[in-house]
Scaffold this motif. Structure first.
Motif, mmCIF file in Angstrom:
data_model
loop_
_atom_site.group_PDB
_atom_site.id
_atom_site.type_symbol
_atom_site.label_atom_id
_atom_site.label_comp_id
_atom_site.label_asym_id
_atom_site.label_seq_id
_atom_site.Cartn_x
_atom_site.Cartn_y
_atom_site.Cartn_z
ATOM 1 N N GLU A 1 0.868 -1.175 0.000
ATOM 2 C CA GLU A 1 0.000 0.000 0.000
ATOM 3 C C GLU A 1 0.901 1.221 0.000
ATOM 4 O O GLU A 1 1.691 1.421 0.919
ATOM 5 C CB GLU A 1 -0.917 0.006 1.230
ATOM 6 C CG GLU A 1 -1.920 -1.140 1.247
ATOM 7 C CD GLU A 1 -2.832 -1.065 2.451
ATOM 8 O OE1 GLU A 1 -2.486 -0.370 3.432
ATOM 9 O OE2 GLU A 1 -3.900 -1.684 2.413
ATOM 10 N N TRP A 2 0.804 2.006 -1.052
ATOM 11 C CA TRP A 2 1.714 3.136 -1.215
ATOM 12 C C TRP A 2 1.003 4.435 -0.832
ATOM 13 O O TRP A 2 -0.072 4.743 -1.370
ATOM 14 C CB TRP A 2 2.202 3.203 -2.662
ATOM 15 C CG TRP A 2 3.031 2.007 -3.056
ATOM 16 C CD1 TRP A 2 3.407 0.965 -2.254
ATOM 17 C CD2 TRP A 2 3.577 1.733 -4.346
ATOM 18 N NE1 TRP A 2 4.159 0.067 -2.961
ATOM 19 C CE2 TRP A 2 4.292 0.501 -4.255
ATOM 20 C CE3 TRP A 2 3.548 2.390 -5.579
ATOM 21 C CZ2 TRP A 2 4.951 -0.066 -5.330
ATOM 22 C CZ3 TRP A 2 4.209 1.827 -6.666
ATOM 23 C CH2 TRP A 2 4.907 0.617 -6.543
ATOM 24 N N PRO A 3 1.573 5.212 0.101
ATOM 25 C CA PRO A 3 0.920 6.449 0.549
ATOM 26 C C PRO A 3 1.053 7.559 -0.505
ATOM 27 O O PRO A 3 2.158 7.987 -0.834
ATOM 28 C CB PRO A 3 1.683 6.803 1.829
ATOM 29 C CG PRO A 3 3.035 6.187 1.659
ATOM 30 C CD PRO A 3 2.827 4.953 0.829
ATOM 31 N N LEU A 4 -0.085 7.993 -1.011
ATOM 32 C CA LEU A 4 -0.107 9.006 -2.074
ATOM 33 C C LEU A 4 -1.219 10.009 -1.785
ATOM 34 O O LEU A 4 -2.259 9.667 -1.210
ATOM 35 C CB LEU A 4 -0.330 8.347 -3.428
ATOM 36 C CG LEU A 4 0.819 7.445 -3.917
ATOM 37 C CD1 LEU A 4 0.286 6.299 -4.757
ATOM 38 C CD2 LEU A 4 1.832 8.257 -4.710
ATOM 39 N N LYS A 5 -0.999 11.235 -2.187
ATOM 40 C CA LYS A 5 -2.001 12.278 -1.978
ATOM 41 C C LYS A 5 -2.989 12.250 -3.137
ATOM 42 O O LYS A 5 -2.616 12.385 -4.316
ATOM 43 C CB LYS A 5 -1.328 13.638 -1.885
ATOM 44 C CG LYS A 5 -2.256 14.745 -1.421
ATOM 45 C CD LYS A 5 -1.509 16.063 -1.219
ATOM 46 C CE LYS A 5 -0.564 15.965 -0.025
ATOM 47 N NZ LYS A 5 0.066 17.286 0.259
ATOM 48 N N VAL A 6 -4.260 12.055 -2.800
ATOM 49 C CA VAL A 6 -5.333 11.993 -3.793
ATOM 50 C C VAL A 6 -6.386 13.027 -3.420
ATOM 51 O O VAL A 6 -6.947 12.976 -2.317
ATOM 52 C CB VAL A 6 -5.971 10.587 -3.858
ATOM 53 C CG1 VAL A 6 -7.073 10.551 -4.915
ATOM 54 C CG2 VAL A 6 -4.925 9.519 -4.146
ATOM 55 N N ASP A 7 -6.644 13.981 -4.328
ATOM 56 C CA ASP A 7 -7.646 15.031 -4.078
ATOM 57 C C ASP A 7 -7.377 15.734 -2.749
ATOM 58 O O ASP A 7 -8.293 15.991 -1.953
ATOM 59 C CB ASP A 7 -9.063 14.448 -4.091
ATOM 60 C CG ASP A 7 -9.417 13.831 -5.443
ATOM 61 O OD1 ASP A 7 -8.899 14.328 -6.459
ATOM 62 O OD2 ASP A 7 -10.178 12.846 -5.459
ATOM 63 N N GLY A 8 -6.114 15.997 -2.477
ATOM 64 C CA GLY A 8 -5.742 16.748 -1.282
ATOM 65 C C GLY A 8 -5.658 15.932 -0.008
ATOM 66 O O GLY A 8 -5.321 16.470 1.049
ATOM 67 N N ARG A 9 -5.949 14.628 -0.083
ATOM 68 C CA ARG A 9 -5.896 13.780 1.116
ATOM 69 C C ARG A 9 -4.905 12.645 0.898
ATOM 70 O O ARG A 9 -4.783 12.121 -0.220
ATOM 71 C CB ARG A 9 -7.274 13.191 1.417
ATOM 72 C CG ARG A 9 -8.330 14.228 1.754
ATOM 73 C CD ARG A 9 -9.670 13.566 2.014
ATOM 74 N NE ARG A 9 -9.600 12.632 3.132
ATOM 75 C CZ ARG A 9 -10.591 11.821 3.482
ATOM 76 N NH1 ARG A 9 -11.713 11.801 2.774
ATOM 77 N NH2 ARG A 9 -10.460 11.019 4.514
ATOM 78 N N VAL A 10 -4.217 12.267 1.980
ATOM 79 C CA VAL A 10 -3.277 11.162 1.895
ATOM 80 C C VAL A 10 -4.038 9.850 1.991
ATOM 81 O O VAL A 10 -4.802 9.625 2.936
ATOM 82 C CB VAL A 10 -2.224 11.237 3.023
ATOM 83 C CG1 VAL A 10 -1.291 10.023 2.963
ATOM 84 C CG2 VAL A 10 -1.412 12.518 2.900
#
Length: 299
Positions: free
Chosen positions: A203-212
């Motif tokens: 599971e890779w932590p990425l910012k999506v639509d302003g949320r991590v």
């Protein structure tokens, strides 16, 4: 057999538990199996408790035995540490250190600095086991285990050696054939490579639509060796997310390209030395760990 001291008998008890039998402990201690059995019996008689339940198939510790095992290891380590301190006062640290380390750290951080360590401490011998599996540090009599990543609760003494960060990357050849992911969810359409046995690394932590968000990938290939995954990425097989010290050189010379840099949350990855209680005071262990702290890259 000469009369054994209490610390000798505790040491024999610890060996019996660690080796799983009187015969194996006797072989290591240079005694007879009956001599080892008598030493444990004398210890039990003096303490007034049973430490081991003996059956024809196995030895099982009682609750009192488990307590003595934990305290006994600390006592033996303290005795060895004191003796080593006295000996070190006459010269440089000496003796053997048993080390357990993962393959990536061993190759990229440990091996390059070992020549200097040997020049500085010629009387310290290193017994290094390299494995990408978790080992029983106390049970396998490891002096220093080097771990990358978050730590679970344990009785081991921890010393921070440094840190790394994780990087998502792929080769120019792979990107030329399959395109570059521009959005976190684009990873679902790519060949991703992941480490075996660590679910959190899938599971890779990425910012999506302003949320991590923890974006789950579906690895096309998994492997328990970070260097093998790096080689696969270099060969154009797919996208990896690895500790920076594994692929720093490839990133620097363009053989790998970092991806999703604007939205990837590249958390700090701690690198830690773990030691059984008491071992951290041994001059040779302290010298080794201090050296690794000194040589850790400063970020």
């Amino acid at each position: 057999m000469n009369k054994l001291s209490t610390s000798d008998e505790i040491g024999i008890f610890v060996k019996v538990v660690e080796r799983g039998s009187f015969a194996a402990a006797a072989e290591e201690a240079g005694l007879t199996p009956s001599g080892v059995s008598k030493a444990v019996t004398r210890l039990e008689d003096r303490l007034g408790v049973k430490l081991l339940q003996r059956t024809t198939r196995r030895l099982m510790m009682t609750a009192e035995g488990e307590l003595l095992l934990a305290r006994g290891r600390e006592i033996l380590a303290a005795i060895e540490s004191t003796e080593a301190e006295v000996m070190a006062a006459r010269g440089k640290p000496r003796g053997t250190i048993r080390i357990n380390v993962g393959t990536a750290y061993a190759k990229h951080r440990l091996a390059p600095v070992m020549p200097e360590f040997r020049r500085r401490y010629p009387e310290i011998d290193l017994n290094i086991s390299v494995a990408d599996r978790r080992v029983d540090v106390i049970g396998e009599q490891i002096d220093v285990a080097i771990r990358t990543g978050p730590l679970a609760d344990s009785p081991l003494v921890a010393r921070r050696l440094g840190e790394a960060k994780r990087v998502i990357a792929a080769s120019p050849d792979y990107l030329a054939r399959f395109g570059e992911p521009r959005h976190p969810y684009d990873l679902a359409d790519h060949v991703c490579l992941a480490i075996t046995g660590f679910s959190r690394l899938s599971e890779w932590p990425l910012k999506v639509d302003g949320r991590v968000r923890q974006v789950a990938i579906k690895p096309a290939m998994i492997c328990d060796n970070a260097d093998i995954l790096a080689e696969m990425a270099l060969a154009g097989t797919g996208i990896v997310r690895l500790g920076s010290f594994v692929i720093d050189d490839a990133l620097a010379d363009g053989r790998l390209k970092p991806l999703l840099v604007d939205c990837h949350i590249s958390e700090v990855v701690p690198i830690t030395a773990l030691m059984p209680p008491g071992r951290q005071h041994l001059p040779r262990v302290r010298a080794f760990v201090d050296f690794l702290v000194e040589k850790a890259p400063k970020r």
